[in-house]
Design a protein around this motif. Structure first.
Motif, PDB file in Angstrom:
ATOM      1  N   LEU A 106       0.854  -1.186   0.000  1.00  0.00           N
ATOM      2  CA  LEU A 106       0.000   0.000   0.000  1.00  0.00           C
ATOM      3  C   LEU A 106       0.893   1.241   0.000  1.00  0.00           C
ATOM      4  CD1 LEU A 106      -2.937   1.053   0.218  1.00  0.00           C
ATOM      5  CD2 LEU A 106      -2.579   1.160   2.708  1.00  0.00           C
ATOM      6  N   VAL A 107       0.678   2.108  -0.982  1.00  0.00           N
ATOM      7  CA  VAL A 107       1.459   3.338  -1.099  1.00  0.00           C
ATOM      8  C   VAL A 107       0.510   4.505  -0.850  1.00  0.00           C
ATOM      9  CG1 VAL A 107       2.958   4.708  -2.590  1.00  0.00           C
ATOM     10  CG2 VAL A 107       2.927   2.215  -2.800  1.00  0.00           C
ATOM     11  N   GLN A 111      -4.168  11.714   2.214  1.00  0.00           N
ATOM     12  CA  GLN A 111      -5.395  10.932   2.126  1.00  0.00           C
ATOM     13  C   GLN A 111      -5.426  10.041   0.884  1.00  0.00           C
ATOM     14  OE1 GLN A 111      -7.698  10.979   4.586  1.00  0.00           O
ATOM     15  NE2 GLN A 111      -6.295  12.353   5.675  1.00  0.00           N
ATOM     16  N   GLN A 112      -4.490  10.273  -0.040  1.00  0.00           N
ATOM     17  CA  GLN A 112      -4.448   9.490  -1.272  1.00  0.00           C
ATOM     18  C   GLN A 112      -3.670   8.199  -1.039  1.00  0.00           C
ATOM     19  OE1 GLN A 112      -6.078  10.489  -3.923  1.00  0.00           O
ATOM     20  NE2 GLN A 112      -6.622  12.495  -3.082  1.00  0.00           N
ATOM     21  N   GLU A 151       0.554   9.944 -10.740  1.00  0.00           N
ATOM     22  CA  GLU A 151      -0.670  10.674 -11.084  1.00  0.00           C
ATOM     23  C   GLU A 151      -1.766  10.435 -10.041  1.00  0.00           C
ATOM     24  OE1 GLU A 151      -2.011   9.810 -14.986  1.00  0.00           O
ATOM     25  OE2 GLU A 151      -3.781  11.104 -14.843  1.00  0.00           O
ATOM     26  N   ILE A 152      -1.870   9.174  -9.585  1.00  0.00           N
ATOM     27  CA  ILE A 152      -2.905   8.857  -8.584  1.00  0.00           C
ATOM     28  C   ILE A 152      -2.654   9.604  -7.278  1.00  0.00           C
ATOM     29  CG2 ILE A 152      -3.834   6.996  -7.149  1.00  0.00           C
ATOM     30  CD1 ILE A 152      -3.332   5.093  -9.500  1.00  0.00           C
ATOM     31  N   LEU A 153      -1.371   9.626  -6.868  1.00  0.00           N
ATOM     32  CA  LEU A 153      -1.031  10.258  -5.582  1.00  0.00           C
ATOM     33  C   LEU A 153      -0.755  11.748  -5.720  1.00  0.00           C
ATOM     34  CD1 LEU A 153       1.347   7.492  -4.130  1.00  0.00           C
ATOM     35  CD2 LEU A 153      -1.099   7.804  -3.720  1.00  0.00           C
ATOM     36  N   ASP A 154      -0.677  12.233  -6.995  1.00  0.00           N
ATOM     37  CA  ASP A 154      -0.412  13.653  -7.253  1.00  0.00           C
ATOM     38  C   ASP A 154       0.890  14.089  -6.576  1.00  0.00           C
ATOM     39  OD1 ASP A 154      -0.743  16.178  -8.254  1.00  0.00           O
ATOM     40  OD2 ASP A 154      -2.046  16.865  -6.628  1.00  0.00           O
ATOM     41  N   ASN A 159       8.694  15.306  -3.150  1.00  0.00           N
ATOM     42  CA  ASN A 159       7.606  14.944  -2.213  1.00  0.00           C
ATOM     43  C   ASN A 159       7.957  13.639  -1.517  1.00  0.00           C
ATOM     44  OD1 ASN A 159       5.091  16.072  -4.578  1.00  0.00           O
ATOM     45  ND2 ASN A 159       6.167  17.207  -2.990  1.00  0.00           N
ATOM     46  N   THR A 160       7.219  13.365  -0.445  1.00  0.00           N
ATOM     47  CA  THR A 160       7.427  12.103   0.273  1.00  0.00           C
ATOM     48  C   THR A 160       6.187  11.228   0.146  1.00  0.00           C
ATOM     49  OG1 THR A 160       6.623  13.082   2.337  1.00  0.00           O
ATOM     50  CG2 THR A 160       9.016  13.092   1.953  1.00  0.00           C
ATOM     51  N   ILE A 161       6.428   9.911   0.147  1.00  0.00           N
ATOM     52  CA  ILE A 161       5.328   8.943   0.126  1.00  0.00           C
ATOM     53  C   ILE A 161       5.594   7.911   1.219  1.00  0.00           C
ATOM     54  CG2 ILE A 161       4.805   9.203  -2.332  1.00  0.00           C
ATOM     55  CD1 ILE A 161       6.464   6.674  -2.843  1.00  0.00           C
TER      56      ILE A 161
END
Length: 381
Positions: A106-107, A111-112, A151-154, A159-161
């Protein structure tokens, strides 16, 4: 004196054939039209098949350059070891060797969130290109993210994920993979190798400069790792491209066969034209036979008429086929020059030759019939 005037002067049968055909221009024109349609159909359908094959190859990309080595699960081999990777690297003389581990996770960013394939590898630059940011020579920290997941997470570089609760700073967004790939990056995240669970490797990808080099590497790897037991499965994407080319070859043959039917119909039309022409000229042919013209001369004259119809239809059909090919390649491939491939000239030559041959064969029976009629009987009617 033009070339054609000189040709007609040297070959009287052609001169007479041209004169006879010009007597009924509409009927001759319809016969030529049949040949034009047949030649246009064969050549255009052949070039259409070539365009399909080129388009498919462009969509698939350079997949023939990659091979995949995976453990042979049927033999109880669950993962590849460092020793296996060393043997693969020794076997490959031209190409990059990329061992990797993979899993799903899960990434998320804020909230995305989405489920993505996580690849762990040290040298992702051997397989991928960056759309934004930079791919490090050795991936020891941070992550690379595929365009679809980005694109899904914008997100963008910097940026960090979060991947299963572990935080990564994005070093690059990978360019979208258009074709088939053994490890597609589009919906994936690339992280350092040690961050993916496992001790060995789930897969090794070899990227070579050419399909031939990839095939040579595959042969060397099989000989090296499978000498005593079938430890690994080696999958060559080149096998897919070969199958695709074979498939489009079958389609090409089928399409050309359909086009040939139109030429057979045109041949029947020419047969009808030549029969009608010889019936109308029975007395004329009878006079020629009475003054000493031989049967062979009559046959040559009739066949010359049929041949002229075939040549005229073949040449015009070939010109139209080239125009159709340019329009097709401009629309499908955005490259009109793709029409001028050697294989397309072969289709055009085949269509023209088939058209001329069909015309001459269609003139054989009328020529035989006219040449074998007795002059006295022809003059009486």
């Amino acid at each position: 004196m033009s070339f054609f005037d000189d040709l007609f002067r040297r070959v009287p049968a052609l001169l007479m054939a041209r004169r006879n055909l010009s007597r009924n221009r509409i009927r001759s024109g319809l016969a030529v039209l049949g040949i034009i349609i047949g030649v246009l159909a064969i050549a255009s359908l052949g070039m259409f098949g070539t365009t399909l094959r080129v388009g498919a190859s462009q969509q698939l990309g350079e997949i023939g350059n990659e091979i995949s080595i995976s453990p042979n699960l049927q033999e109880g081999i669950e993962e590849l070891t460092d020793r296996d990777v060393d043997e693969i690297e020794r076997a490959v003389t031209d190409g990059e060797v990329v061992p990797l581990r993979s899993e799903s996770a899960l990434v998320s960013r804020g909230q995305q969130q989405t489920v993505a394939t996580i690849y762990g590898m040290e040298n992702p630059g051997a397989l991928y290109e960056a759309e934004e940011g930079r791919i490090p020579d050795r991936l020891r920290q941070g992550a690379l993210i595929g365009s679809g997941t980005a694109e899904i997470l914008d997100v963008e570089p910097g940026n960090t994920i979060s991947v299963d609760g572990r935080t990564y700073r994005i070093a690059a967004v990978l360019a979208e993979e258009q074709g088939i790939s053994l490890v597609s990056p589009n919906n994936a995240v690339i992280v350092p190798l040690e961050d993916v669970n496992g001790t060995g490797y789930s897969q090794v990808v070899v990227s070579s400069e050419s399909g031939q080099a990839a095939n040579e590497s595959a042969v060397a790897i099989r000989e090296s790792l499978n000498e005593r037991e079938e430890r690994v499965n080696v999958f060559e994407l080149q096998a897919i491209t070969a199958g695709i080319n074979q498939f489009f070859g079958i389609i090409n043959t089928f399409l050309i066969g359909i086009g040939s039917i139109s030429l057979v119909v045109a041949g029947v039309s020419i047969l009808n034209v030549m029969l009608m022409s010889t019936i109308e000229r029975r007395q004329e042919i009878g006079v020629l036979r009475a003054v000493g013209v031989q049967r062979g001369d009559v046959i040559r004259m009739i066949l010359a008429e049929a041949g002229l119809l075939g040549v005229a239809g073949g040449v015009i059909g070939a010109i139209l086929a080239v125009g159709a090919g340019i329009a097709l390649n401009s629309f499908v491939l955005n490259d009109p020059l793709a029409t001028f491939q050697p294989i397309n000239f072969l289709y055009i030559a085949l269509a023209v030759g088939f058209g001329i041959g069909t015309s001459i064969l269609s003139g054989l029976y009328p020529a035989w019939k006219a040449a074998n009629e007795r002059p006295v009987e022809a003059l009486r009617k």
